[in-house]
Scaffold this active site. Structure first.
Site, PDB file in Angstrom:
ATOM      1  N   ASP B  94       0.993  -1.101  -0.184  1.00 31.94           N
ATOM      2  CA  ASP B  94      -0.050  -0.082   0.161  1.00 31.94           C
ATOM      3  C   ASP B  94       0.913   1.254   0.420  1.00 31.94           C
ATOM      4  OD1 ASP B  94      -1.670   2.016   0.774  1.00 31.94           O
ATOM      5  OD2 ASP B  94      -2.518   0.974   2.223  1.00 31.94           O
ATOM      6  N   ASP B  96       0.604   4.435  -0.194  1.00 32.64           N
ATOM      7  CA  ASP B  96      -0.622   6.138   0.016  1.00 32.64           C
ATOM      8  C   ASP B  96       0.301   8.009  -0.406  1.00 32.64           C
ATOM      9  OD1 ASP B  96      -2.343   7.951   0.294  1.00 32.64           O
ATOM     10  OD2 ASP B  96      -2.964   6.972   2.408  1.00 32.64           O
ATOM     11  N   ASP B 278       3.042   1.493   3.437  1.00 31.35           N
ATOM     12  CA  ASP B 278       2.500   1.558   4.971  1.00 31.35           C
ATOM     13  C   ASP B 278       2.637  -0.527   5.269  1.00 31.35           C
ATOM     14  OD1 ASP B 278       0.768   1.096   6.874  1.00 31.35           O
ATOM     15  OD2 ASP B 278      -1.232   1.742   6.229  1.00 31.35           O
TER      16      ASP B 278
END
Ligand code: SF4
Ligand SMILES: [Zn+2]
Lengths: 459, 335
Positions: B94, B96, B278
């Site tokens: 992930d 972001d 993450d």
């Protein structure tokens, strides 16, 4: 040429030896061929009869003793065990290996300290035996055995995933290309020939891969096979009645390990010795690292499970009972090895954890009462709602999380302060901080002296 | 970006624009074994443990409820309704845009813009190159999540992996470990003298991955970052000498920085590499992720599978129709 059974107790030749050794009643008989091999081992210490295991059972116990001594005894003398490293011992060694594995499988739980000790001893024996061979022999044998283990020029890294997952080998230390770990010189040259302009590719292979990586892979694969082997026996144990000799051996193994481990136990390390500040004693909250303080103050919904069940539980229990864990790696320890009747666990450790659980928002047990069981299991007492000696060993006593792990799993808790400099585990923070407090005379009374009367066990 | 979607816009999106065909195959393939979660009011995915027997039930649900956000489990369960009997789970990275530790744009905290979204795409492309080319993982999907990217991996080996293995692979792919530099001398007679290699002198394997990541980080520094282990003076010098890296003249770069401070950089960069992803998501085997095809109502963008990862443009493929139909002054500029 050296037979592969010298290193691989699972090779065809070794399995043949075991198959032909159907009569287990003879393992207590004096074996003159064995005694001969031992007496003629170069450099073997023969000053006393006790150095010579005269039957198979004794050889099995010696093999275990060897490992514990090798790891812990500062005066360890390899000449006391020289016979373990002569090729002639292979035949007996294979039998002993399989008997021990079975004894351990029947008597102890999977992943018990006894089992881990045996698996590690197998790794160490392979390492030391490789070290005793001549370079050319060693290379040839390594090749052969890797071949037996289905690993040749390259191997898919996923084949090694269990070893990687348990951190015995780091992925970043392997040379991986297109999913394959490069082990072989020709493969290396073929793939990377044009990558090194001013250096010899072949030389680079020797340094970056060479014998080291191959031997490491070999050793770890056999350790892994040993684990699987024990697990296999355990799964079938209700079907097969073990031979009485195996049960006797199991009892003897337990005795030997207990005796040896007590001898080298460092739970009560002298305060004056280096690392002496790792003595056990009441928890000193003032010495807790920021991440633990933050946990005890309560964690909010994201991350509260891991913070309490994994992080705090392991920290509090090791900080209280066995802060020296990282200095004694490989020492396989259960909570009750230190806290014999579990008093400390029940009166000091669990209350601290439960209090922290209560401070969470929302309080952890309110919506997730099952986490109590998970806490018990992380202390090594299986999936039960209370700690009890009877269930100890059903699960593993979870080792404290490193700072790196905290940063991955629970980044919100790591609020570094001065004390975090140069440490890589909150437990080391704690032992150091405690030591500093002690030096400054700021330690609460019960901890001021090295021999804390509250600690039980270890005698 | 485009601000929050109104209830009316959500309804319009699910009734008129959303189409069953937008669900990627890897989602529909074993749909009934996944758990769904929904956020109906923008307060987090409270409506969980939902299961759909087939895509058509999901279609009806979405069209009638027009949720604020929709999520699907990365895990497959024998019994997804109670999240029991875990079978396997996708392996996820992930990234972001709003959480990148080094961003070359001038976004405020919590915001994203075209530039940092573009940077996120570069980063996930690099990660995928490693996952695929180095580690040989199969079945890798890239999803634009609305504010960043999800790499969703359905490689059979990784789907069965435990958290520990996921963590180890993560460190490798991210470049979160300082590469080994000291190697024993293979010549037994010289055993006492180790070989030492700087990461940038070994153009293969993990060393190369690490070097590439560090170079990328350094080239995107703005100079106002707060990075553990790098003080303002060092940061200034890094920027001053980073032009050497354009020609991969690492030796000169290091020479100008000095060996001790260079060491600080290397350690700090391993941490930055880890923080770029993450990590919690990657080691989790039960998480729920935004459902591809659904609407990210906070920013009014669609979560979509990326077909062409080299030059994907979220502003071309992930903007719902209603945004274009908003009265002109409402259409937020690409800031
Ligand atoms: S650096 Fe380690 S000890 Fe310090 S707060 Fe972070 S996790 Fe805790
Ligand atoms: Zn931006």
């Amino acid at each position: 040429m050296v037979e592969s059974s010298f290193l691989n107790p699972f090779c065809d030749e070794a399995l043949n030896i075991v198959r032909n050794q159907a009569d287990l009643s003879i393992v207590f008989d004096v074996d003159s061929r064995l005694v001969d091999i031992i007496s003629f081992s170069p450099h073997q210490n023969l000053s006393d009869e006790s150095y010579i295991p005269e039957n198979i059972i004794n050889l099995a116990l010696k093999r275990i003793k060897w490992y514990i001594e090798r790891k812990n005894n500062k005066e360890y003398n390899s000449h006391d065990y020289a016979y373990l490293f002569v090729e002639d011992i292979s035949f007996y060694d294979v039998i002993v290996f399989h008997l021990t594995a079975q004894a351990i499988a029947y008597k102890f739980n999977f992943n018990s300290r006894e089992m881990r000790l045996f698996v590690q001893s197998q790794g160490q024996i392979i390492e030391d035996r490789l070290g005793s061979l001549m370079l050319s022999e060693k290379r040839e044998l390594t090749e052969d055995i890797l071949g037996e283990l289905m690993v040749s020029g390259t191997v898919e890294w996923t084949f090694l995933k269990d070893i990687i997952s348990s951190k015995k080998l780091s992925l970043t230390d392997l040379l991986i290309d297109n999913g394959e770990v490069i082990l072989d010189r020709d493969e290396f040259i073929y793939r990377f020939e044009d990558k090194f302009e001013d250096r010899s590719v072949s030389k680079m292979y020797d340094v970056l891969v060479g014998d080291n990586v191959k031997e490491e892979v070999l050793k770890n694969l056999i350790m892994q096979k040993t684990e699987e082997y024990i697990q296999n026996i355990q799964e079938k144990s209700h079907l097969i009645e073990p031979h009485p000799s195996i049960l006797t051996l199991a009892d003897e193994i337990e005795k030997t390990i207990d005796e040896e481990m007590t001898k080298y136990s460092t739970f009560y390390a002298n305060v004056n010795s280096p690392g002496g500040y790792m003595e056990i004693g009441k928890l000193v909250k003032e010495a807790f690292p920021p991440c633990i303080k933050n946990t005890i103050e309560g964690v909010s919904s994201g991350g509260r499970n891991d913070a309490i069940v994994l992080f705090l539980t392991s920290f509090a229990s090791y900080a209280r009972l066995y802060p020296g864990i990282f200095a004694n790696e490989g020492a396989n320890i259960k909570v009750s090895d230190i806290d014999k009747n579990l008093d400390i666990t029940e009166r000091e450790i669990l209350p601290l954890i439960f209090e922290a659980a209560d401070n969470c928002t929302p309080p952890l047990f309110e919506d997730q009462p099952q986490e109590k069981i998970n806490i018990i299991s992380k202390l090594g007492f299986g999936m039960h709602s209370e700690v009890s000696l009877e269930h100890e060993g059903e699960t593993k006593w979870y080792t404290p999380m490193s700072c790196e792990k905290v940063k991955i799993h629970l980044p919100q808790l790591c609020k570094k302060d001065k004390g975090c400099k140069g440490i890589n585990n909150p437990l080391s923070y704690y032992t150091r901080a405690k030591w500093n407090l002690k030096k400054e005379g700021k330690l609460p009374d019960s901890n001021q002296s090295g021999n804390n009367s509250n600690s039980s066990g270890g005698d | 970006m485009f601000g929050k979607s109104s209830v009316k816009e959500r309804k319009q999106f699910y009734r008129e624009e959303w189409n069953l065909k937008d669900l990627p195959d890897f989602i529909t393939d074993e749909l009934p074994r996944r758990e769904f979660g929904f956020d109906h009011y923008g307060r987090g995915p409270n409506d969980r443990y939902k299961v759909f027997k087939n895509p058509d039930f999901l279609r009806r649900f979405l069209k009638s409820k027009s949720p604020f956000a929709a999520y699907i489990s990365i895990a497959y369960y024998r019994n997804p309704r109670s999240r029991e009997d875990w079978q396997k789970a996708e392996y996820v990275f992930d990234v972001d845009a709003k959480d990148l530790p080094i961003r070359s744009c001038s976004c405020d905290e919590g915001e994203v813009c075209e530039e940092c979204l573009g940077q996120s795409l570069e980063i996930v492309n690099n990660l995928i190159d490693t996952l695929d080319g180095d580690l040989g993982l199969k079945n890798i999907h890239l999803i634009y999540s609305g504010r960043g990217y999800h790499i969703r991996i359905l490689d059979e080996d990784m789907m069965l992996a435990d958290s520990d293995l996921r963590g180890e692979v993560l460190k490798y792919v991210a470049g979160a470990t300082v590469p080994k530099s000291s190697y024993p001398n293979p010549d037994p007679s010289m055993a006492a003298s180790n070989f030492n290699f700087q990461h940038f002198t070994l153009p293969i394997g993990y060393h190369k991955i690490f070097t590439d990541r560090v170079k990328y980080n350094i080239q995107h520094l703005k100079g106002n970052e707060k990075i553990d282990g790098i003080n303002p003076k060092l940061l200034k010098d890094i920027i001053k000498f980073r032009h050497f890296l354009d020609e991969d003249a690492w030796g000169l770069f290091k020479g100008n920085i000095g060996p001790r401070r260079y060491n600080n950089i290397v350690n700090a960069m391993a941490n930055v590499n880890l923080a770029t992803i993450d990590a919690k998501v990657s080691i989790d085997i039960k998480r729920i992720l935004r459902l591809p095809s659904s609407l990210h109502s906070k920013v009014s963008m669609k979560c979509v599978e990326v077909e062409n990862r080299e030059n994907f443009d979220p502003f071309k493929y992930a903007v719902p129709k209603f945004v274009h139909e908003r009265k002109d002054e409402e259409v937020a500029v690409k800031k």
